[in-house]
Design a protein around this motif. Structure first.
Motif, PDB file in Angstrom:
ATOM      1  N   HIS A   6       7.248 -15.489   9.169  1.00 50.02           N
ATOM      2  CA  HIS A   6       6.784 -15.324   7.797  1.00 50.02           C
ATOM      3  C   HIS A   6       5.500 -14.486   7.752  1.00 50.02           C
ATOM      4  CE1 HIS A   6       4.633 -16.750   4.140  1.00 50.02           C
ATOM      5  NE2 HIS A   6       5.764 -16.353   3.639  1.00 50.02           N
ATOM      6  N   GLU A   7       4.575 -14.806   8.662  1.00 46.68           N
ATOM      7  CA  GLU A   7       3.296 -14.087   8.697  1.00 46.68           C
ATOM      8  C   GLU A   7       3.480 -12.605   9.019  1.00 46.68           C
ATOM      9  OE1 GLU A   7      -0.175 -15.187   8.530  1.00 46.68           O
ATOM     10  OE2 GLU A   7       0.851 -16.719   7.368  1.00 46.68           O
ATOM     11  N   LEU A   8       4.442 -12.306   9.891  1.00 40.34           N
ATOM     12  CA  LEU A   8       4.672 -10.905  10.262  1.00 40.34           C
ATOM     13  C   LEU A   8       5.423 -10.191   9.143  1.00 40.34           C
ATOM     14  CD1 LEU A   8       5.725 -11.393  13.984  1.00 40.34           C
ATOM     15  CD2 LEU A   8       3.598 -10.413  13.183  1.00 40.34           C
ATOM     16  N   ASN A   9       6.254 -10.928   8.481  1.00 41.61           N
ATOM     17  CA  ASN A   9       7.086 -10.320   7.441  1.00 41.61           C
ATOM     18  C   ASN A   9       6.280  -9.924   6.204  1.00 41.61           C
ATOM     19  OD1 ASN A   9       9.678  -9.468   6.913  1.00 41.61           O
ATOM     20  ND2 ASN A   9      10.049 -11.191   5.544  1.00 41.61           N
ATOM     21  N   THR A  10       5.235 -10.729   5.904  1.00 41.55           N
ATOM     22  CA  THR A  10       4.474 -10.469   4.676  1.00 41.55           C
ATOM     23  C   THR A  10       3.852  -9.067   4.688  1.00 41.55           C
ATOM     24  OG1 THR A  10       4.073 -12.814   4.608  1.00 41.55           O
ATOM     25  CG2 THR A  10       2.737 -11.485   3.127  1.00 41.55           C
ATOM     26  N   PRO A  11       3.041  -8.707   5.726  1.00 41.04           N
ATOM     27  CA  PRO A  11       2.501  -7.337   5.702  1.00 41.04           C
ATOM     28  C   PRO A  11       3.589  -6.270   5.783  1.00 41.04           C
ATOM     29  CG  PRO A  11       1.872  -8.476   7.736  1.00 41.04           C
ATOM     30  CD  PRO A  11       2.536  -9.479   6.865  1.00 41.04           C
ATOM     31  N   LEU A  12       4.668  -6.572   6.532  1.00 41.68           N
ATOM     32  CA  LEU A  12       5.749  -5.572   6.656  1.00 41.68           C
ATOM     33  C   LEU A  12       6.363  -5.261   5.296  1.00 41.68           C
ATOM     34  CD1 LEU A  12       8.089  -6.241   9.696  1.00 41.68           C
ATOM     35  CD2 LEU A  12       6.968  -4.120   9.020  1.00 41.68           C
ATOM     36  N   THR A  13       6.599  -6.293   4.493  1.00 46.31           N
ATOM     37  CA  THR A  13       7.185  -6.094   3.169  1.00 46.31           C
ATOM     38  C   THR A  13       6.228  -5.253   2.309  1.00 46.31           C
ATOM     39  OG1 THR A  13       8.072  -8.292   3.431  1.00 46.31           O
ATOM     40  CG2 THR A  13       8.273  -7.344   1.255  1.00 46.31           C
ATOM     41  N   SER A  14       4.911  -5.578   2.398  1.00 45.82           N
ATOM     42  CA  SER A  14       3.941  -4.802   1.621  1.00 45.82           C
ATOM     43  C   SER A  14       3.952  -3.343   2.059  1.00 45.82           C
ATOM     44  CB  SER A  14       2.528  -5.324   1.803  1.00 45.82           C
ATOM     45  OG  SER A  14       2.483  -6.678   1.613  1.00 45.82           O
ATOM     46  N   ILE A  15       3.986  -3.112   3.381  1.00 46.44           N
ATOM     47  CA  ILE A  15       3.947  -1.732   3.887  1.00 46.44           C
ATOM     48  C   ILE A  15       5.130  -0.948   3.322  1.00 46.44           C
ATOM     49  CG2 ILE A  15       4.190  -0.305   5.977  1.00 46.44           C
ATOM     50  CD1 ILE A  15       2.706  -2.638   7.462  1.00 46.44           C
ATOM     51  N   LYS A  16       6.291  -1.606   3.390  1.00 42.05           N
ATOM     52  CA  LYS A  16       7.507  -0.958   2.882  1.00 42.05           C
ATOM     53  C   LYS A  16       7.328  -0.567   1.404  1.00 42.05           C
ATOM     54  CE  LYS A  16      12.315  -2.074   2.895  1.00 42.05           C
ATOM     55  NZ  LYS A  16      13.211  -3.214   2.893  1.00 42.05           N
ATOM     56  N   GLY A  17       6.808  -1.495   0.628  1.00 43.02           N
ATOM     57  CA  GLY A  17       6.593  -1.252  -0.801  1.00 43.02           C
ATOM     58  C   GLY A  17       5.607  -0.130  -1.049  1.00 43.02           C
ATOM     59  N   TYR A  18       4.449  -0.175  -0.331  1.00 41.41           N
ATOM     60  CA  TYR A  18       3.413   0.851  -0.555  1.00 41.41           C
ATOM     61  C   TYR A  18       3.907   2.232  -0.165  1.00 41.41           C
ATOM     62  CZ  TYR A  18      -0.066  -2.759  -1.465  1.00 41.41           C
ATOM     63  OH  TYR A  18      -0.762  -3.793  -2.002  1.00 41.41           O
ATOM     64  N   ILE A  19       4.700   2.304   0.927  1.00 37.15           N
ATOM     65  CA  ILE A  19       5.181   3.626   1.360  1.00 37.15           C
ATOM     66  C   ILE A  19       6.141   4.186   0.308  1.00 37.15           C
ATOM     67  CG2 ILE A  19       6.609   4.804   3.100  1.00 37.15           C
ATOM     68  CD1 ILE A  19       5.150   3.204   5.209  1.00 37.15           C
ATOM     69  N   GLN A  20       6.932   3.315  -0.251  1.00 36.47           N
ATOM     70  CA  GLN A  20       7.853   3.748  -1.312  1.00 36.47           C
ATOM     71  C   GLN A  20       7.056   4.251  -2.527  1.00 36.47           C
ATOM     72  OE1 GLN A  20      10.553   0.681  -2.341  1.00 36.47           O
ATOM     73  NE2 GLN A  20      12.133   2.095  -3.024  1.00 36.47           N
ATOM     74  N   LEU A  21       6.026   3.494  -2.882  1.00 39.25           N
ATOM     75  CA  LEU A  21       5.198   3.883  -4.031  1.00 39.25           C
ATOM     76  C   LEU A  21       4.475   5.200  -3.742  1.00 39.25           C
ATOM     77  CD1 LEU A  21       3.689   0.403  -4.957  1.00 39.25           C
ATOM     78  CD2 LEU A  21       5.205   1.779  -6.383  1.00 39.25           C
ATOM     79  N   ALA A  22       4.002   5.340  -2.476  1.00 37.93           N
ATOM     80  CA  ALA A  22       3.315   6.591  -2.106  1.00 37.93           C
ATOM     81  C   ALA A  22       4.284   7.758  -2.222  1.00 37.93           C
ATOM     82  CB  ALA A  22       2.776   6.479  -0.679  1.00 37.93           C
ATOM     83  N   GLY A  23       5.541   7.543  -1.794  1.00 34.38           N
ATOM     84  CA  GLY A  23       6.574   8.590  -1.890  1.00 34.38           C
ATOM     85  C   GLY A  23       6.800   8.993  -3.338  1.00 34.38           C
ATOM     86  N   ASN A  24       6.902   7.991  -4.208  1.00 33.39           N
ATOM     87  CA  ASN A  24       7.110   8.287  -5.640  1.00 33.39           C
ATOM     88  C   ASN A  24       5.932   9.082  -6.198  1.00 33.39           C
ATOM     89  OD1 ASN A  24       9.383   6.807  -5.391  1.00 33.39           O
ATOM     90  ND2 ASN A  24       8.592   4.974  -6.430  1.00 33.39           N
ATOM     91  N   ALA A  25       4.708   8.634  -5.822  1.00 35.88           N
ATOM     92  CA  ALA A  25       3.509   9.306  -6.335  1.00 35.88           C
ATOM     93  C   ALA A  25       3.467  10.751  -5.850  1.00 35.88           C
ATOM     94  CB  ALA A  25       2.262   8.553  -5.893  1.00 35.88           C
ATOM     95  N   LEU A  26       3.907  10.948  -4.600  1.00 38.73           N
ATOM     96  CA  LEU A  26       3.899  12.305  -4.038  1.00 38.73           C
ATOM     97  C   LEU A  26       4.869  13.208  -4.794  1.00 38.73           C
ATOM     98  CD1 LEU A  26       2.532  13.791  -1.699  1.00 38.73           C
ATOM     99  CD2 LEU A  26       4.544  13.307  -0.311  1.00 38.73           C
ATOM    100  N   GLU A  27       6.014  12.622  -5.131  1.00 42.81           N
ATOM    101  CA  GLU A  27       6.995  13.405  -5.914  1.00 42.81           C
ATOM    102  C   GLU A  27       6.412  13.830  -7.256  1.00 42.81           C
ATOM    103  OE1 GLU A  27      10.836  11.523  -6.397  1.00 42.81           O
ATOM    104  OE2 GLU A  27      11.110  11.652  -4.211  1.00 42.81           O
ATOM    105  N   ARG A  28       5.581  12.924  -7.811  1.00 40.31           N
ATOM    106  CA  ARG A  28       4.925  13.262  -9.085  1.00 40.31           C
ATOM    107  C   ARG A  28       3.705  14.153  -8.861  1.00 40.31           C
ATOM    108  NH1 ARG A  28       5.318   7.694  -9.733  1.00 40.31           N
ATOM    109  NH2 ARG A  28       3.049   7.562  -9.587  1.00 40.31           N
ATOM    110  N   LYS A  29       3.461  14.483  -7.579  1.00 44.11           N
ATOM    111  CA  LYS A  29       2.315  15.299  -7.154  1.00 44.11           C
ATOM    112  C   LYS A  29       0.980  14.631  -7.513  1.00 44.11           C
ATOM    113  CE  LYS A  29       4.458  19.818  -6.751  1.00 44.11           C
ATOM    114  NZ  LYS A  29       5.814  19.315  -6.731  1.00 44.11           N
ATOM    115  N   ASN A  30       0.990  13.315  -7.579  1.00 43.58           N
ATOM    116  CA  ASN A  30      -0.255  12.587  -7.866  1.00 43.58           C
ATOM    117  C   ASN A  30      -0.917  12.210  -6.529  1.00 43.58           C
ATOM    118  OD1 ASN A  30      -2.256  10.809  -8.569  1.00 43.58           O
ATOM    119  ND2 ASN A  30      -1.102   9.956 -10.301  1.00 43.58           N
ATOM    120  N   ILE A  31      -1.801  13.088  -6.066  1.00 43.77           N
ATOM    121  CA  ILE A  31      -2.369  12.926  -4.722  1.00 43.77           C
ATOM    122  C   ILE A  31      -3.268  11.678  -4.635  1.00 43.77           C
ATOM    123  CG2 ILE A  31      -3.876  14.025  -2.959  1.00 43.77           C
ATOM    124  CD1 ILE A  31      -1.065  15.247  -3.297  1.00 43.77           C
ATOM    125  N   ASP A  32      -4.046  11.400  -5.700  1.00 45.93           N
ATOM    126  CA  ASP A  32      -4.942  10.232  -5.672  1.00 45.93           C
ATOM    127  C   ASP A  32      -4.164   8.946  -5.478  1.00 45.93           C
ATOM    128  OD1 ASP A  32      -7.090  11.771  -5.908  1.00 45.93           O
ATOM    129  OD2 ASP A  32      -7.410  11.452  -8.066  1.00 45.93           O
TER     130      ASP A  32
END
Ligand code: ADP
Length: 371
Positions: free
Chosen positions: A150-176
């Protein structure tokens, strides 16, 4: 100690003296009732039981003995002068006896039998304890695996989510935004890294393979770096170093491992402390050539009965285990590191007031003692 039960005083004295002269510790009872009272109060290794007694006879005593959990394992040897028939001997074994001797008996044989039964019983007891210990360890391990996953899974799930969000933001060219999400996932990677590191260290401690690299280092610089590294992860937390002049203190130790101790104490002080309260890192130079570090928080504290277990492997204070995440490895690793520096560690704490975790190590340990 061996309990001899016989209604005849002269028999008790005679057998008691014989066995005492062979090195056994002896206690005696003049009736079955008296024997049962003694059995509830004291620990005996073996009972020598006369069969024929007024009141409770030997068989009844044996049945009662095997009925109590506390006494059921104590071997019983029956002694009888009268009841020598097969029927009585069978009854003796059925009531829980290990052996049935007929008077007159050979003292040497009795002594050999006592020794054998006591030895067998001790083996049986230690096997029983070992089985119980293993069952507890096995359950603890299962529980640990489930918490660890459970402890290992929690940060992993967050990482997965943030990378997806970063990808979306990049597509929108929102660098910040892209940078923000990458920063957040970076923090989770650091967390994951620490968890895996702790897991590896714990395994290494168990197999005696935790490596140390002892050399002289500047204690002042070491402490400032250790605190700054934690401050970096918790920019809003107030961390204050309170120290005498330590600019010239050079300690012989493993700087990286000791940094693990400081960081662990500090991140616990932050984790288990209230927001807005500062954490103080106090350094004391002791006259006997030791450096003592206190990490003081004003957090939830720990009750006296829990304090002595904190540094054990996988120990977590149960009342708080749902409120705070963790694996209970940090303090165990700290304890090992300080021990390897020939130092001491501990905690002074009061519930709801706060805790002071400390370690104290020799500045110049005898190098030959370090391993
Ligand atoms: P973890 O924090 O991962 O559970 P640790 O070994 O670092 O593991 O700590 C063991 C337990 O000690 C924690 O679960 C917590 O209950 C207790 N503890 C440690 N530090 C503090 C503190 N500063 N204040 C209160 N409780 C603490």
């Amino acid at each position: 100690m061996i309990l001899i039960v016989d209604d005849k005083q002269e028999n008790l004295i005679a057998l008691g003296k014989t066995l005492e002269s062979r090195g056994f510790e002896i206690d005696t009872a003049l009736s079955g009732e008296d024997a049962l009272k003694k059995l509830l109060r004291n620990d005996y290794e073996l009972i020598i039981l006369d069969v024929q007694m007024p009141g409770m006879d030997g068989f009844e005593v044996a049945e009662a003995v095997s009925g109590y959990r506390r006494t059921s394992d104590i071997p019983i040897i029956f002694l009888s002068a009268v009841n020598v028939s097969k029927e009585f001997i069978t009854k003796g074994y059925a009531s829980g006896g290990r052996d049935y001797l007929v008077k007159p008996f050979d003292t040497d044989i009795l002594v050999l039998k006592i020794k054998t039964f006591v030895k067998l019983n001790n083996i049986q007891r230690s096997l029983q304890l070992e089985i119980e210990r293993r069952i507890v360890a096995e359950n603890k391990k299962d529980e640990f695996i489930s918490i660890a996953s459970h402890e290992l899974n929690t940060p992993l799930t967050s990482i997965k989510g943030y990378i997806q969000l970063a990808g979306n933001a990049l597509e929108r060219k929102n660098i910040d935004q892209t940078r923000m999400f990458l920063d957040r996932s970076q923090k989770q990677v650091t967390k994951l890294n620490r968890l895996v590191g702790d897991l590896l260290d714990t395994t290494k401690i168990q197999s005696g393979k935790l490596q140390f690299n002892f050399q002289y280092f500047d204690f002042g610089t070491f402490l400032i770096n250790a605190v700054e590294n934690i401050q970096h992860s918790f920019p809003d937390k107030s961390l204050r170093i309170k120290a005498p002049d330590i600019s010239n203190i050079r300690v012989f130790g493993d700087e990286n491992r000791l940094e693990q101790v400081v960081q662990n104490y500090l991140s616990n002080a932050i984790k288990y402390g209230p927001e807005g309260k500062e954490v103080v890192i106090e350094v004391l130079l002791l006259p006997d050539g030791k450096v003592h570090v206190n990490v003081i928080d004003e957090g939830i504290g720990i009750s006296a009965e829990r304090q002595h277990q904190l540094f054990e492997k996988f120990y977590r204070v149960e009342e708080n285990s749902n409120r705070f995440q963790g694996l209970g490895m940090g303090l165990y690793i700290c304890a090992e590191i300080v021990k390897r520096h020939k130092g001491t560690y501990g905690v002074v704490s009061e519930p709801e007031k706060g805790s002071t975790f400390y370690f104290c190590i020799p500045i110049n340990p005898a190098i030959s003692e370090l391993n």
